[in-house]
Every structure is written in structure tokens, then in C-alpha cells.
Design a protein around this motif. Structure first.
Motif, PDB file in Angstrom:
ATOM      1  N   VAL A 209       0.847  -1.201   0.000  1.00 31.39           N
ATOM      2  CA  VAL A 209       0.000   0.000   0.000  1.00 31.39           C
ATOM      3  C   VAL A 209       0.884   1.255   0.000  1.00 31.39           C
ATOM      4  O   VAL A 209       0.679   2.167  -0.800  1.00 31.39           O
ATOM      5  CB  VAL A 209      -0.980  -0.016   1.193  1.00 31.39           C
ATOM      6  CG1 VAL A 209      -1.675   1.320   1.336  1.00 31.39           C
ATOM      7  CG2 VAL A 209      -1.997  -1.134   1.030  1.00 31.39           C
ATOM      8  N   GLY A 210       1.868   1.304   0.891  1.00 31.99           N
ATOM      9  CA  GLY A 210       2.770   2.456   0.929  1.00 31.99           C
ATOM     10  C   GLY A 210       3.560   2.608  -0.356  1.00 31.99           C
ATOM     11  O   GLY A 210       3.768   3.726  -0.842  1.00 31.99           O
ATOM     12  N   GLY A 211       3.983   1.494  -0.920  1.00 30.72           N
ATOM     13  CA  GLY A 211       4.753   1.534  -2.169  1.00 30.72           C
ATOM     14  C   GLY A 211       3.952   2.044  -3.350  1.00 30.72           C
ATOM     15  O   GLY A 211       4.467   2.825  -4.165  1.00 30.72           O
ATOM     16  N   THR A 212       2.704   1.642  -3.449  1.00 37.42           N
ATOM     17  CA  THR A 212       1.888   2.124  -4.568  1.00 37.42           C
ATOM     18  C   THR A 212       1.567   3.609  -4.418  1.00 37.42           C
ATOM     19  O   THR A 212       1.551   4.339  -5.405  1.00 37.42           O
ATOM     20  CB  THR A 212       0.590   1.309  -4.712  1.00 37.42           C
ATOM     21  OG1 THR A 212      -0.143   1.346  -3.490  1.00 37.42           O
ATOM     22  CG2 THR A 212       0.875  -0.121  -5.095  1.00 37.42           C
ATOM     23  N   VAL A 213       1.341   4.062  -3.184  1.00 39.11           N
ATOM     24  CA  VAL A 213       1.114   5.499  -2.959  1.00 39.11           C
ATOM     25  C   VAL A 213       2.380   6.276  -3.312  1.00 39.11           C
ATOM     26  O   VAL A 213       2.318   7.315  -3.977  1.00 39.11           O
ATOM     27  CB  VAL A 213       0.669   5.775  -1.504  1.00 39.11           C
ATOM     28  CG1 VAL A 213       0.661   7.261  -1.208  1.00 39.11           C
ATOM     29  CG2 VAL A 213      -0.697   5.175  -1.232  1.00 39.11           C
ATOM     30  N   TYR A 214       3.528   5.767  -2.923  1.00 37.62           N
ATOM     31  CA  TYR A 214       4.801   6.434  -3.238  1.00 37.62           C
ATOM     32  C   TYR A 214       5.009   6.517  -4.751  1.00 37.62           C
ATOM     33  O   TYR A 214       5.334   7.579  -5.284  1.00 37.62           O
ATOM     34  CB  TYR A 214       5.972   5.698  -2.586  1.00 37.62           C
ATOM     35  CG  TYR A 214       7.299   6.323  -2.898  1.00 37.62           C
ATOM     36  CD1 TYR A 214       7.721   7.456  -2.201  1.00 37.62           C
ATOM     37  CD2 TYR A 214       8.124   5.814  -3.891  1.00 37.62           C
ATOM     38  CE1 TYR A 214       8.934   8.057  -2.498  1.00 37.62           C
ATOM     39  CE2 TYR A 214       9.323   6.407  -4.190  1.00 37.62           C
ATOM     40  CZ  TYR A 214       9.730   7.532  -3.487  1.00 37.62           C
ATOM     41  OH  TYR A 214      10.932   8.135  -3.787  1.00 37.62           O
ATOM     42  N   MET A 215       4.835   5.409  -5.432  1.00 35.90           N
ATOM     43  CA  MET A 215       5.075   5.389  -6.874  1.00 35.90           C
ATOM     44  C   MET A 215       4.101   6.301  -7.613  1.00 35.90           C
ATOM     45  O   MET A 215       4.488   6.979  -8.564  1.00 35.90           O
ATOM     46  CB  MET A 215       4.989   3.957  -7.417  1.00 35.90           C
ATOM     47  CG  MET A 215       6.137   3.072  -6.966  1.00 35.90           C
ATOM     48  SD  MET A 215       7.766   3.740  -7.343  1.00 35.90           S
ATOM     49  CE  MET A 215       7.739   3.714  -9.126  1.00 35.90           C
ATOM     50  N   ALA A 216       2.849   6.325  -7.168  1.00 36.72           N
ATOM     51  CA  ALA A 216       1.875   7.206  -7.818  1.00 36.72           C
ATOM     52  C   ALA A 216       2.234   8.666  -7.600  1.00 36.72           C
ATOM     53  O   ALA A 216       2.117   9.488  -8.519  1.00 36.72           O
ATOM     54  CB  ALA A 216       0.477   6.923  -7.273  1.00 36.72           C
TER      55      ALA A 216
END
Length: 103
Positions: free
Chosen positions: A8-15
Motif C-alpha cells: 500500500v505504501g509503495g503504490t502510494v509512493y510510486m503514484a
């Protein structure tokens, strides 16, 4: 289950860092727990059930909203890191709560 906060944190970061909102779709199954109910809602009184379900699903939409460009500072690495850590920590609380519920 233990990878939920990282994903979840990784997808928010990448977005946030790339400005590509489609990264939110990668985290979608993890954000909504693959459509599984995390707890037994049948124990709730009927008048509380609808309100509880509404808020349970609305607060899960938070990381998806964080992936949208209108809710972020585009291409700002500090904002992307802070935003992703916020949601990763929130999801780690979900994981700890779920593990405590299962014991």
C-alpha cells in the motif's frame, strides 16, 4: 498479510513520485483485502451495521485517493515519502489488528 503495508505504501509512493495515477490500481486488491470481510459483521446490531460498513469501506478508499494527482504534490520526493509512510503505518495497524483478532 504482512506485506500489505509495504504494498500500500509503495503504490502510494510510486503514484506520487511519478505522477502516474495508475499505480493505485496495483494496490487496489490489497487496499480492499481482496474483497474479503476482515471481521464478522453479523455480530453488529442491524441499525449500526449499515453505518459501520459505510465507514469501513470509505476509509479504505484513502490510499486510492492519495494516488490521485489532485491530492498530491507532483514529483516532490519529500511529499511522496511522507504520504506513503502515512498510509504504510496506517495499514500496519490494520495488520496488527487483524492478527490480534485471529489469535
Amino acid at each position: 498479510m504482512l506485506m500489505h503495508p509495504v504494498i500500500v505504501g509503495g503504490t502510494v509512493y510510486m503514484a506520487n513520485i511519478t505522477g502516474n495515477e495508475w499505480w493505485g490500481l496495483l494496490g487496489l486488491p490489497f487496499i480492499f483485502n481482496f474483497g474479503a470481510e476482515p471481521m464478522d459483521f453479523t455480530k453488529l446490531p442491524p441499525r449500526v451495521l449499515l453505518i459501520f460498513q459505510l465507514f469501513a469501506y470509505v476509509h479504505h478508499a484513502g490510499p486510492l485517493l492519495a494516488c490521485l494527482s489532485c491530492f498530491s504534490i507532483q514529483n516532490n520526493s519529500q511529499f511522496a515519502l511522507a504520504n506513503s509512510l502515512l498510509y504504510a503505518h496506517a495499514w500496519s495497524l490494520h495488520t496488527l489488528g487483524a492478527l490480534d483478532y485471529m489469535k
